[in-house]
Design a protein around this motif. Sequence first.
Motif: not given
Length: 839
Positions: A664, A647, A552, A625-626, A556
Motif C-alpha cells: 500500500a 501506513l 482503509q 511507507r508513504d 490506519e
Amino acid sequence: MRVHLCLLLVFSLFQAVQSSTISSITASSPLDQNQTLVSPSQIFELGFFMPNGSRKQYVGIWYKNMTPSRVVWVANRDKPLEGTDQSASLVIGRDGNLKLLDGQQSTVWSTNVTAKSNYSAAVLWDSGNLVLQDRSANEMWQSFDEPTDTLLPNMKIRVNLKTGKTQNLVSWKGEDDPSSGSFVLGITSETPPQGFAWNGSSPYWRSGPWDKSKFIGIPIMNSTYLNNYDLQQNIDQGTSYFYFNNHSNSYFGYFFISSEGSIEFVSWKNGWSTFWEAPATTNHCDIYGTCGPFGVCDSLGSTMCRCLKGFKPRSDEEWKRGNWTGGCLRKTELNCQKSARAAASTTVEKDVFGQMKQMKVPDSAEYLLSVADKEGCQSWCQGNCSCLAFSYVDTIGCMVWSRDLLDLQQFSTAGEDLFIRLASADTGKPTLTILIISLSTVSVIMLFGAGTLVCGPSRWREKFRKMKIQRFLRSGVTANKSEELITARKEQKKQDDASKLVVYDLDSIRLATDNFDAKNKLGQGGFGLVYKGKLNDGREIAVKRLSSNSGQGIAEFKNEILLISKLQHRNLMRLFGCCTEGDEKNTNSQEKAKLSWAMRFRIIQGVTRGLLYLHRDSYLRVIHRDLKVSNIHLDEEMNPKISDFGLARMFEGTQVLVNTSKVAGTFGYMSPEYAMGGMFSEKSDVYSFGVLMLEIISSKKNTGLDYLGQHLSLLTYAWHLWCEGRGLDLMDEAIANAFSPSEVMRCIQLGLLCVQDHATDRPNMSAVVLMLSGQSDLPEPKQPTITFHSSTTPEVHLQSCPGIPSTLLWLKEDKILRCISSIQFIFPGIRVYHIEWLE
C-alpha cells in the motif's frame, strides 16, 4: 574536501616515449628503461617510473590504460634509483632470481629465491601478479606474496601465529614517495580475526570480528554482496588470511591504504571512484579508541562521545575540552565485587546486564568455543566477576570481555547487541514509566509516552486503558507506591501546556474550519480530506477528517495514533488534540506557501532530519511507507513536518528488511522492490525521499511529464537532463534566477542516488545528511531502470490475478491494469512487465 584521485599517483616514466613492450623477462631478454612488461590482455604494465616531482626512480606495476594511472606494486620502494641513472635494468641473474641492477651493475633489489633454476622467466599476469617461474612454469616467487600498499583481487593479507610471519599492506610515506610509510593494514591472529590498521605501533582502525561472511564492525558489509570476500582461519596451524575475488572479471577494483591512513576500496567505471573508506573523513568515530575506555562514540549524536550507562567521565575538564581519550569510570562498585568481600551469611544482590543495540563490539574479545547459545553466554558471564560484557552473535558464537571496553561505536544501521555488566543501582529505571491511573488515564498516558497527544473512539480508549494498565502492572510497579505516584504527578505538571491532551468537541472543530468549508481544504489522502483552521486561541491547525466511506481509514488511523504517540521531533507532525464525536476522528498540521530555493532547501534538510530520526534516533525504528509531497506540512516558520503515519511500520532491534503481501502506498513514490516484490526497508523511504527531492526542486509531479513528445516520469526526465549536462534545467522556472547552482546540482545528484533500482545502491539517511551538507562526496548515480510512463498518479491497492504475480496488477476505481508482456530481468527475482489500462 579531499579528492580521492589526488591519492592516485600520476607518474611519468623515465623516458617520455616507450620504444617497445615485452611479454616476459628472461636471461637473454632483460627489461631496460625504455621497455615495459605487459600482461596478456593489456590490463597491467610493469616498468620504470618516477612519481611526479620526484628525482627518484622505481620499478612498479600499474594499470595500463586507465587515467590517471595507479601504481599497485613497487619492487624497490625503500631503495630507489637515482633519476639520472639511465642504465638500470631488470634481469634474470645466473642464480635464476629476478634482480634490479643499477648503472654500476650492483643489485638494488632481488627476489631471493633459494631453489635455483637453470631457466627462469618473469611474466606479468592479467591479475597484476608478477610471477617468477621455472622451465616447467612452476611458480618460484610472486609479487602477490610481497604486497606494498595495495590489495588486488586474489592477493592475500595474512598472519601466521606460529612463525610470526605477517603479510600486510604498508602505506606510502607520501603521495610522491613510495617508500614505506607509518600506516599498516593487516588481520589479527585472534579468534575470530579482525581487520586492523596501525599507525606505527598504535592501533588506528578496527573492522570488528569476522562472522564467516563479513566484518561486523563495517555496517556497509550488511548491505552489499558479500560472496566476493573471504577470510580463512586454521586455528590448529595458527594461520589466517583475507582476500577478495573477481570471479567474472566484471570490474577493476582494489583495496589500498593511503599515506594518510585511509583504507579505501576503489573501483573503475569511466574513472576511479571510492566505494568505501575507513576511517571515513566525516566520521571520527572510525578512529580507534576516540572515546577512551568505556566511552561510546556516536557520529550522529549531540555530542560525539558519551559514557556507558553506569559510568562517568574520568575527567570532566578533559571532556569539556573535547578530549575524550581518557574514557570513563564506573560510578558504582559491582555487586559481585562486594560479594567477594562479604561474609558468608550476607546476601548481596546480583549484577545485571544492560543491553545496547546496534553496537560495534569492543576490542579484545575472548571467544568461548564451548558455549552454544546466548543463555549459556550470559550464564558464563554472570558467574565470572571478571566478565564485564558479553555478546552472542549467531554466526560467531559467544564473545566476552574482561578488559576495559575500548573502541565502542554506536551505529545507525547494522551492529550487534552488547550486554554490559552493571551494579543493580546503575540500572537507571526511568521514572517516566510510572503512570497515573485515573479517570483521565488517556491524557496522562499520552503525556508520559512521548509528549504528544492522541485520541480515538471511546472503544479504543478503553482498549488503550487496559493495555497500558497491563503493561504498568507487568513492569512490577504497584498502585500503593505513593511516593512514585507523587513524583509522576510532579513531572506531569512540569510539561509544557502545549503538550497537554485536549479533546475538542465537534462544534469547535466546525467553527475552526468554517464547517469544513471547501475553501479551507489543504489536501486529500487515503483517510479523507484535510482542512486548515484556526482555534479560538489563535493557533492555526489542520484537521484530518476521516471519511465515512474510507476503505482503509479505521486501521490506519489507529496505527497513526499508536505510532505518533511514541514519536517527537521538530520535523514530525505533533498532535494538539482530537475529536471523537460520532464518526469524526481528527488530527492536525499546517499550511503550505510559495517557496524560494532557500526555503525549499530548508524543507529538504528538515525532511532529512525527520527521516533520520524515524530510522535511527527514535526509540522504535519507523518506516513511513508513504512519504510524498502531500504528507509534508509547513508551520508558520516554514519548517517541514512529516505527517500521515497511517501506513508506517514500527520495529525493535536490528530488523532491516520486511516482506508484506499487502503493498500500500502511492504510485510513483514506491521503490521497485516494494512495489514489485512487497519488500520494504529504510531504503524504501530513501527512494520516496529521492522522488520528493526532485519534485521540490522542479515543482513537477513525479508522473505525466512531456519531454520531446514522450510521457515520462520525473525520474526519467531528471536522468535525461543529468546525462546531457543540463541538470539545472530541472529547476523550477519560477525561481530560476535566485538559487545556488552547486547546491541545486548536489540535491539533484543526491535525488538520483536515492532512487537507484537496487536498495543497496541507495545511501541511508545518515549518509544523506552528510552528502546534503557537503561533508561527504557523492558517487555517480546509475540510470534508473524502472520508470513508470503514466499521466495519472493512482493510490495503489494490489489485487491477485490468476497466472501472473499478484504484485503486478493494480486496481484504480473501476479500471484495472493488465500485464501484457514481460520485458526483461533487472535484478534477480524481479521482472519488468508491460501493462495497460482496461475499462
